[in-house]
Design a protein around this motif. Structure first.
Motif, PDB file in Angstrom:
ATOM      1  N   GLY A  51       0.784  -1.225   0.000  1.00 59.56           N
ATOM      2  CA  GLY A  51       0.000   0.000   0.000  1.00 59.56           C
ATOM      3  C   GLY A  51       0.814   1.270   0.000  1.00 59.56           C
ATOM      4  N   LYS A  52       2.099   1.184   0.299  1.00 54.52           N
ATOM      5  CA  LYS A  52       2.942   2.375   0.333  1.00 54.52           C
ATOM      6  C   LYS A  52       3.142   2.986  -1.048  1.00 54.52           C
ATOM      7  CE  LYS A  52       5.543   1.258   4.529  1.00 54.52           C
ATOM      8  NZ  LYS A  52       6.890   1.033   5.104  1.00 54.52           N
ATOM      9  N   LYS A  53       2.864   2.229  -2.104  1.00 53.05           N
ATOM     10  CA  LYS A  53       3.023   2.755  -3.465  1.00 53.05           C
ATOM     11  C   LYS A  53       2.200   4.024  -3.657  1.00 53.05           C
ATOM     12  CE  LYS A  53       2.971  -0.117  -6.938  1.00 53.05           C
ATOM     13  NZ  LYS A  53       4.253   0.109  -7.690  1.00 53.05           N
ATOM     14  N   LYS A  54       0.947   4.007  -3.189  1.00 50.02           N
ATOM     15  CA  LYS A  54       0.076   5.167  -3.349  1.00 50.02           C
ATOM     16  C   LYS A  54       0.588   6.366  -2.565  1.00 50.02           C
ATOM     17  CE  LYS A  54      -4.132   2.514  -4.263  1.00 50.02           C
ATOM     18  NZ  LYS A  54      -5.508   2.192  -3.811  1.00 50.02           N
ATOM     19  N   ILE A  55       1.165   6.093  -1.397  1.00 47.90           N
ATOM     20  CA  ILE A  55       1.706   7.181  -0.583  1.00 47.90           C
ATOM     21  C   ILE A  55       2.862   7.869  -1.306  1.00 47.90           C
ATOM     22  CG2 ILE A  55       2.894   7.756   1.573  1.00 47.90           C
ATOM     23  CD1 ILE A  55       1.354   5.472   2.897  1.00 47.90           C
ATOM     24  N   TRP A  56       3.756   7.066  -1.894  1.00 46.78           N
ATOM     25  CA  TRP A  56       4.882   7.637  -2.629  1.00 46.78           C
ATOM     26  C   TRP A  56       4.404   8.431  -3.836  1.00 46.78           C
ATOM     27  CZ3 TRP A  56       9.333   8.147  -0.408  1.00 46.78           C
ATOM     28  CH2 TRP A  56       9.795   7.205   0.513  1.00 46.78           C
ATOM     29  N   LEU A  57       3.353   7.949  -4.503  1.00 49.28           N
ATOM     30  CA  LEU A  57       2.811   8.666  -5.659  1.00 49.28           C
ATOM     31  C   LEU A  57       2.227  10.013  -5.241  1.00 49.28           C
ATOM     32  CD1 LEU A  57       1.055   5.798  -7.675  1.00 49.28           C
ATOM     33  CD2 LEU A  57       3.180   6.993  -8.248  1.00 49.28           C
TER      34      LEU A  57
END
Length: 220
Positions: A160-166
């Motif tokens: 789920g961290k992918k969305k945070i980085w985006l």
């Protein structure tokens, strides 16, 4: 000065900065064909951005200084960069390490800065070239470094961290870009020193992201 000479003057700082950040890649993995595609994409998005900003100005949508620099300028410009990086460069199969995100993002940002710089020099005169190379063009490159760093991290996340980085890849450049533009709206002599200090901070931040991206690329 003819158009070709003016375009050369407008593009010189962008090519110098792009070469610098490309050479800072310890892995040399970014594909030149895709770098050129990124640069050209950055040039092309100038036109829809200018059209939207012109329409907003004509309609008097943003009347306050904060909304003008953070929304009409910083948000619109950084959103277009972020969006086109996601739909094009983010999907490149040749993207093999995290640092590639910085290279492609800087290329797109400097493509935008080159054409914007050309139009500005055309209207304001070549005497502004040096100042624009030091501040607006360098600023776009550094905003690109920050955006590319977060995009590079997002591409290799599997949870789920992918969305945070985006989200970071969009919001952090908007904040930095808006803050920088806000400073440029003040004409007092003392603000020049503040702007120089902010540029030093941007370079420190950008180079720290370059170092981290190279270090993190070892583990991809």
């Amino acid at each position: 000065m003819n158009v070709l000479a003016l375009l050369s003057l407008a593009s010189a700082p962008a090519f110098a900065l792009l070469t610098y950040f490309y050479l800072r890649n310890d892995y040399g993995s970014a594909n030149w064909k895709n770098i050129i595609r990124s640069f050209v994409t950055g040039m092309l998005i100038v036109f829809p951005i200018m059209a939207i900003q012109f329409a907003l100005t004509e309609e008097g949508v943003f009347t306050s200084r904060l909304s003008d620099v953070f929304v009409k300028t910083a948000f619109i410009e950084e959103f277009f960069k972020w969006f086109f990086l996601l739909v094009t460069m983010y999907r490149f199969k040749t993207w093999s390490v995290k640092y590639d995100g910085i290279v492609y993002s800087v290329a797109l940002s400097l493509g935008f800065a080159t054409l914007e710089n050309f139009f500005y020099l055309l209207s304001e005169g070549v005497h502004t070239a040096f100042g624009r190379a030091l501040f607006p063009v360098s600023g776009h490159a550094l905003f690109g470094v920050i955006m590319g760093y977060y995009l590079g991290n997002a591409r290799y996340m599997i949870d789920g961290k992918k969305k945070i980085w985006l989200v970071y890849a969009l919001l952090v450049p908007i904040f930095l870009h808006g803050t920088f533009n806000l400073m440029l709206t003040y004409t007092q002599d003392w603000m020049v020193g503040i702007i120089i200090l902010f540029m030093i901070f941007l370079w420190w931040l950008g180079l720290s992201k370059v170092k981290k991206a190279n270090e993190n690329s070892k583990f991809v």
